[in-house]
Enzyme design. Sequence first.
Site, PDB file in Angstrom:
ATOM      1  N   LYS A 140      42.628  21.126  66.006  1.00 58.96           N
ATOM      2  CA  LYS A 140      42.742  20.580  67.359  1.00 58.96           C
ATOM      3  C   LYS A 140      42.511  21.700  68.350  1.00 58.96           C
ATOM      4  O   LYS A 140      42.782  22.864  68.062  1.00 58.96           O
ATOM      5  CB  LYS A 140      44.128  19.962  67.576  1.00 58.96           C
ATOM      6  CG  LYS A 140      45.254  20.982  67.390  1.00 58.96           C
ATOM      7  CD  LYS A 140      46.518  20.618  68.087  1.00 58.96           C
ATOM      8  CE  LYS A 140      47.676  21.487  67.622  1.00 58.96           C
ATOM      9  NZ  LYS A 140      48.384  22.156  68.696  1.00 58.96           N
ATOM     10  N   HIS A 194      43.307  32.538  56.005  1.00 59.37           N
ATOM     11  CA  HIS A 194      42.055  33.090  56.539  1.00 59.37           C
ATOM     12  C   HIS A 194      42.105  34.618  56.551  1.00 59.37           C
ATOM     13  O   HIS A 194      41.113  35.278  56.283  1.00 59.37           O
ATOM     14  CB  HIS A 194      41.791  32.557  57.949  1.00 59.37           C
ATOM     15  CG  HIS A 194      41.150  31.207  57.970  1.00 59.37           C
ATOM     16  ND1 HIS A 194      41.852  30.044  57.784  1.00 59.37           N
ATOM     17  CD2 HIS A 194      39.845  30.836  58.143  1.00 59.37           C
ATOM     18  CE1 HIS A 194      41.019  29.014  57.852  1.00 59.37           C
ATOM     19  NE2 HIS A 194      39.795  29.460  58.071  1.00 59.37           N
TER      20      HIS A 194
END
Lengths: 191, 281
Positions: free
Chosen positions: A110, A45
């Site tokens: 998560k 990212h």
Amino acid sequence: MSVTAGSDGIKDITTPLTDADVQSLKAGDRVRISGVIYTARDAAHGRLLPLIEKGEKLPIDVKGAIIYYTGPTPPQPGQVIGAIGPTTASRMDKFTPALLKLGLKGTMGKGYRGQPVKDALREYRGVYFGAIGGAGAVLSRHIKTAEFVAYEDLGTEAIRRLEVEAFPAIVINDCHGGDLYQDGQKQYARE
Amino acid sequence: MTRDVHVSAIADAVKKLCMEANVSLEPDVLRAFDRALTTERSPAGRQVLQILKDNAELARTKRIPYCQDTGMVVCFVELGQDVHVTGGGLEAAINEGIRQGYKEGYLRASIVKSPFDRVNTGDNTPGVVHVDVTPGAALKIMIMAKGGGCENRSRYTMLTPAAGLPGVKDFVIECVKTAGPDACPPLILGVGIGGTFEKAAILSKKALFRELGSPNPDPMVDALEKELLDKANRLGIGPQGYGGDTTSLGIHILTYPCHITSLPVAVTIECHAHRHKEVTL
């Protein structure tokens, strides 16, 4: 339409996703994902963001795609991939709205997402799936192929293209403001 | 009489511990899953617990790591003062064991050389090594493959003595809330209370090595652990945060004397992938 309801109450999803697909998903829906998904986490990212800011082409087409936040263990001989459970999604919060704006439809990881991500899910019609953290061995059985797409030098943090089959997940944040974490805790809290 | 232990024996032992810990959960954790399955009200929570059991079985039989985050190796050594380590350094031997274990076990390299440049060391070294010198000629090595997601939710606070026990309880429960779904519940908490800043933190890690579900040898602390566990499991977070009764599988406390001004509290958050093994050489 690439979301269909299975007879067992679990929704089957095939990538890529459309706006209508995303709109049909609600927080708490159990899903099975099939098709192509991409892996990317912190370091990948970090490399994508400058490209987005400069308006340059990304190494993957994010339109309609799902990005899975994971860093798998290396495959043993004869294996497609090693253990491949989700990592904590909030570390990618900084990057997610920009990717949703480009047409990314799903992220999977998560843990909590920040408010700017939840707002972006509504604005650009996206969905955040939860995979079971720490179920790396079980989840590896749902990966049919895995290949590097970009940043192979990052090792486990590289971007991979995965073909998945009936990958189990649950909708945490939908595009309507629904939030499974909030609802679930409210339902089971005892004072 | 001193006893010689060669570094190759230490490296070999650490290698095996790392490889085993990552594919084979200890029975105490598996028993805790079974106990939780009998009390969990949430269907989603029960399903998660069942998948975790299946995952443990698959990991053990197919030797696939239980979790892709195969952790940073935290190693507690009890070095008998009559042991003479030969052929090299103790810490280098431990790191050699980690290097070999993570390579041969196809485990993930998750350590970066510097917190700033973030370049992966490629072999999951170094580990974090704590050594206690003890009487006798035994060498005990305990390792934990400590996941990053839960470690990132670990916290420390320095309370005032006036804050007392209620302050400790509030802080521990606050830690469970902030860890939430991020740290992969059901969680195990190691709590260090007392000592100094660093002593409390080390105790919080060491507390995790006690057998899950076993009573604390101090009755007062045992009662405190049970009270905190009950409180944590009333929060409703549940397995994976999907809502439920099983937010924590155990809360383990270690205490130490402290300064008249201080009440340090450190909480290490551990996920259900509680991978620990030990051996005595």
